[in-house]
Design a protein around this motif. Structure first.
Motif, short mmCIF file in Angstrom:
data_model
loop_
_atom_site.label_atom_id
_atom_site.label_comp_id
_atom_site.label_asym_id
_atom_site.label_seq_id
_atom_site.Cartn_x
_atom_site.Cartn_y
_atom_site.Cartn_z
N LEU A 83 8.16 104.38 72.79
CA LEU A 83 8.22 102.91 72.67
C LEU A 83 8.72 102.51 71.29
CD1 LEU A 83 4.95 101.67 74.43
CD2 LEU A 83 7.30 101.16 75.11
N PHE A 84 8.21 103.19 70.28
CA PHE A 84 8.67 102.89 68.92
C PHE A 84 10.10 103.38 68.71
CE2 PHE A 84 4.11 102.56 68.38
CZ PHE A 84 3.99 101.47 67.52
N ALA A 99 17.69 101.56 69.06
CA ALA A 99 18.00 101.04 70.39
C ALA A 99 19.23 101.69 71.01
CB ALA A 99 18.21 99.53 70.32
N TRP A 157 18.71 103.93 74.07
CA TRP A 157 17.89 103.32 75.13
C TRP A 157 18.02 104.04 76.46
CZ3 TRP A 157 19.77 101.39 79.70
CH2 TRP A 157 21.15 101.18 79.77
N ASN A 202 12.59 100.88 69.96
CA ASN A 202 12.64 99.71 69.10
C ASN A 202 13.34 100.00 67.78
OD1 ASN A 202 11.02 97.17 70.10
ND2 ASN A 202 9.87 98.94 70.83
#
Length: 314
Positions: free
Chosen positions: A53-54, A60, A63, A57
């Motif tokens: 998750l980090f 990106a 992704w 962020n």
């Protein structure tokens, strides 16, 4: 600086998960095939999804492989909780690996037979990594040393990915080990842990191999690979279903038949892999010679010592 903030955050995330797991009884109960004897929280490897998750962020641009990681991690967590059918699991694995291949440009650069072979190899490696997660400490320590080797290559030899993509799973491994590298583990990784970190490592290795053109980096998984492949051969020889649980891995024989400490076995496996990683990094030579030097001693130990160490045939 952000890493100093993330470590305690990862730690407290694990404490929150323990509360949730206690409430919903996400636990591992020992059975005849287990290498432990006490009920323990399962799914502590969810820390790798938290790290992802980090990662998405902070970086990106990755992704798509991280989405694939979430897909394979989510179905693995569901399997920890519900015990899904093999067909459902493999379907999600295929989707995740397909997304990874899209990101790596596999479909545009390689013929169909190589792509088919890569599907088999990648899914096989991920599942083998999962099968090797059977004693305290082994998944966390082994993953940590593989990631450390990849980070060294990334920072000192061939920059193939943003460093965050390796630092984050390394920190997750450290936090997980705080709770797992114990005689009586506070939690087990579960499929969500072993499958997710396996996918993460496979992604990093494939990125490195594609960028460098050197296949020798696959030896970063040599110790697990020898144990997994030779155990499959052994089970086929015994006419067993290789997809069913068992206790025939070399590390399981040491833990169950010989009553070696889980932490000692995990440490030995990790040190052996560290030595092979150092050989690949600091003494580069032809892949065939490296493969021979690094795997032959492991094969000989497995073939010669395992029959003498087993108390009974499984």
């Amino acid at each position: 600086m952000i890493y100093l903030l993330l470590l305690p955050l990862f730690y407290f995330s694990m404490l929150v998960y323990f509360r949730i797991a206690d409430h919903y009884q996400i636990i591992d109960k020992p059975n005849g095939r287990s290498s432990h004897s006490e009920v323990t929280i399962r799914g502590g490897g969810i820390i790798y999804l938290i790290a992802a998750l980090f990662a998405v962020n902070l970086q990106a641009q990755y992704w798509l492989p991280l989405l694939a990681l979430f897909i394979i991690g989510a179905i693995s967590f569901a399997d920890d909780r519900l015990t899904l059918s093999r067909g459902i699991r493999i379907s999600f694995h295929l989707v995740a690996v397909t997304l990874l291949f899209v990101y790596l440009g596999i479909f545009g650069d390689y013929p169909i037979w190589i792509i088919a072979l890569l599907y088999i190899v990648v899914i096989g490696v991920i599942n083998a990594y999962n099968f090797m997660d059977g004693i305290n400490g082994i998944t966390g320590t082994y993953s940590l040393v593989v990631l450390a080797g990849l980070q060294y290559v990334n920072l000192q030899q061939i920059h193939f990915i943003h460093a965050d993509m390796i630092w984050l799973p390394m920190m997750a491994s450290l936090v997980f080990l705080f709770f797992n590298f114990r005689g009586k583990a506070r939690c087990f990784a579960g499929d969500v842990g072993s499958v997710t970190i396996a996918f993460w490592i496979v992604f990093l290795l494939m990125q490195l191999i594609i960028n460098s053109g050197h296949f020798a980096y696959i030896l970063f998984l040599a110790v697990y690979g020898v144990d997994a492949v030779l155990t499959i051969i052994h089970r086929l020889f015994l006419r067993q279903n290789i997809l069913e649980p068992h206790r025939l891995h070399f590390y399981q024989v040491l833990a169950n038949d010989q009553s070696w400490s889980h932490l000692l076995i995990a440490t030995i496996y990790t040190i052996l892999q560290l030595l092979i990683i150092a050989l690949v990094i600091f003494y580069p030579t032809q892949f065939g010679l490296l493969f021979f030097i690094s795997t032959l001693p492991l094969v000989l130990v497995y073939v010669l010592a395992k029959p003498k160490l087993q108390l009974k045939e499984e």
